[in-house]
Scaffold this motif. Structure first.
Motif, PDB file in Angstrom:
ATOM      1  N   ALA A 225      14.232   5.592   1.739  1.00  0.00           N
ATOM      2  CA  ALA A 225      13.766   4.244   2.045  1.00  0.00           C
ATOM      3  C   ALA A 225      12.510   4.323   2.899  1.00  0.00           C
ATOM      4  CB  ALA A 225      14.851   3.459   2.765  1.00  0.00           C
ATOM      5  N   GLY A 226      11.494   3.574   2.505  1.00  0.00           N
ATOM      6  CA  GLY A 226      10.243   3.589   3.236  1.00  0.00           C
ATOM      7  C   GLY A 226       9.408   4.800   2.860  1.00  0.00           C
TER       8      GLY A 226
ATOM      9  N   GLN B 270       0.994   7.237  -6.660  1.00  0.00           N
ATOM     10  CA  GLN B 270      -0.119   8.165  -6.867  1.00  0.00           C
ATOM     11  C   GLN B 270       0.313   9.600  -6.564  1.00  0.00           C
ATOM     12  OE1 GLN B 270      -3.289   6.654  -4.407  1.00  0.00           O
ATOM     13  NE2 GLN B 270      -3.720   4.958  -5.787  1.00  0.00           N
ATOM     14  N   TYR B 271       1.101   9.785  -5.543  1.00  0.00           N
ATOM     15  CA  TYR B 271       1.606  11.101  -5.169  1.00  0.00           C
ATOM     16  C   TYR B 271       2.438  11.688  -6.312  1.00  0.00           C
ATOM     17  CZ  TYR B 271       4.292  14.616  -2.624  1.00  0.00           C
ATOM     18  OH  TYR B 271       4.892  15.772  -2.219  1.00  0.00           O
ATOM     19  N   LEU B 272       3.327  10.880  -6.862  1.00  0.00           N
ATOM     20  CA  LEU B 272       4.176  11.348  -7.958  1.00  0.00           C
ATOM     21  C   LEU B 272       3.341  11.694  -9.183  1.00  0.00           C
ATOM     22  CD1 LEU B 272       7.129   8.819  -7.538  1.00  0.00           C
ATOM     23  CD2 LEU B 272       7.136  11.259  -6.943  1.00  0.00           C
TER      24      LEU B 272
ATOM     25  N   PRO C 142       0.794  -1.233   0.000  1.00  0.00           N
ATOM     26  CA  PRO C 142       0.000   0.000   0.000  1.00  0.00           C
ATOM     27  C   PRO C 142       0.828   1.285   0.000  1.00  0.00           C
ATOM     28  CG  PRO C 142      -0.998  -1.610   1.450  1.00  0.00           C
ATOM     29  CD  PRO C 142       0.345  -2.168   1.038  1.00  0.00           C
ATOM     30  N   PRO C 143       1.911   1.390   0.796  1.00  0.00           N
ATOM     31  CA  PRO C 143       2.701   2.623   0.734  1.00  0.00           C
ATOM     32  C   PRO C 143       3.312   2.856  -0.659  1.00  0.00           C
ATOM     33  CG  PRO C 143       3.228   1.418   2.727  1.00  0.00           C
ATOM     34  CD  PRO C 143       2.380   0.510   1.878  1.00  0.00           C
ATOM     35  N   CYS C 144       3.629   1.779  -1.356  1.00  0.00           N
ATOM     36  CA  CYS C 144       4.168   1.910  -2.720  1.00  0.00           C
ATOM     37  C   CYS C 144       3.125   2.548  -3.634  1.00  0.00           C
ATOM     38  CB  CYS C 144       4.563   0.536  -3.280  1.00  0.00           C
ATOM     39  SG  CYS C 144       5.872  -0.300  -2.358  1.00  0.00           S
TER      40      CYS C 144
ATOM     41  N   PRO D 288       8.267   1.119  -0.126  1.00  0.00           N
ATOM     42  CA  PRO D 288       8.913   1.665  -1.310  1.00  0.00           C
ATOM     43  C   PRO D 288      10.300   2.215  -0.981  1.00  0.00           C
ATOM     44  CG  PRO D 288       7.377   3.274  -0.434  1.00  0.00           C
ATOM     45  CD  PRO D 288       7.227   2.030   0.398  1.00  0.00           C
ATOM     46  N   THR D 289      11.181   2.105  -1.956  1.00  0.00           N
ATOM     47  CA  THR D 289      12.454   2.810  -1.923  1.00  0.00           C
ATOM     48  C   THR D 289      12.450   3.687  -3.162  1.00  0.00           C
ATOM     49  OG1 THR D 289      13.639   1.088  -0.727  1.00  0.00           O
ATOM     50  CG2 THR D 289      14.957   2.565  -2.086  1.00  0.00           C
TER      51      THR D 289
END
Length: 79
Positions: free
Chosen positions: A64-65, A20-22, A13-15, A54-55
């Motif tokens: 990282a993270g 989406q943010y980018l 989910p964080p990935c 994500p990295t």
């Protein structure tokens, strides 16, 4: 334009949030799926010394993270 790479894996989910943010900010990026791409996984763990997704790398700087503050700073969105 900054060179942005996102190291990700399925069911992260964080990935998805980072991608989406980018996209929301119109930032182009290249995705590396470390679950399927052994070379990318080895680069992430060996060269980047990161063991979580994500990295993200931005012009060679590693995040990282899920660190939104650092991402915003490196992308110049913290103004």
């Amino acid at each position: 334009m900054k060179e942005v790479h996102v190291y990700t894996q399925p069911d992260c989910p964080p990935c998805q949030i980072i991608k989406q943010y980018l996209v929301h900010h119109g930032i182009e990026f290249k995705v590396f799926n470390v679950a399927e791409d052994a070379e990318a996984r080895n680069r992430m763990t060996g060269q980047l010394k990161s063991f979580s997704t994500p990295t993200v790398t931005i012009d060679g700087e590693t995040v990282a993270g899920f660190d939104l503050q650092k991402l915003e700073k490196l992308l110049g969105l913290d103004k």
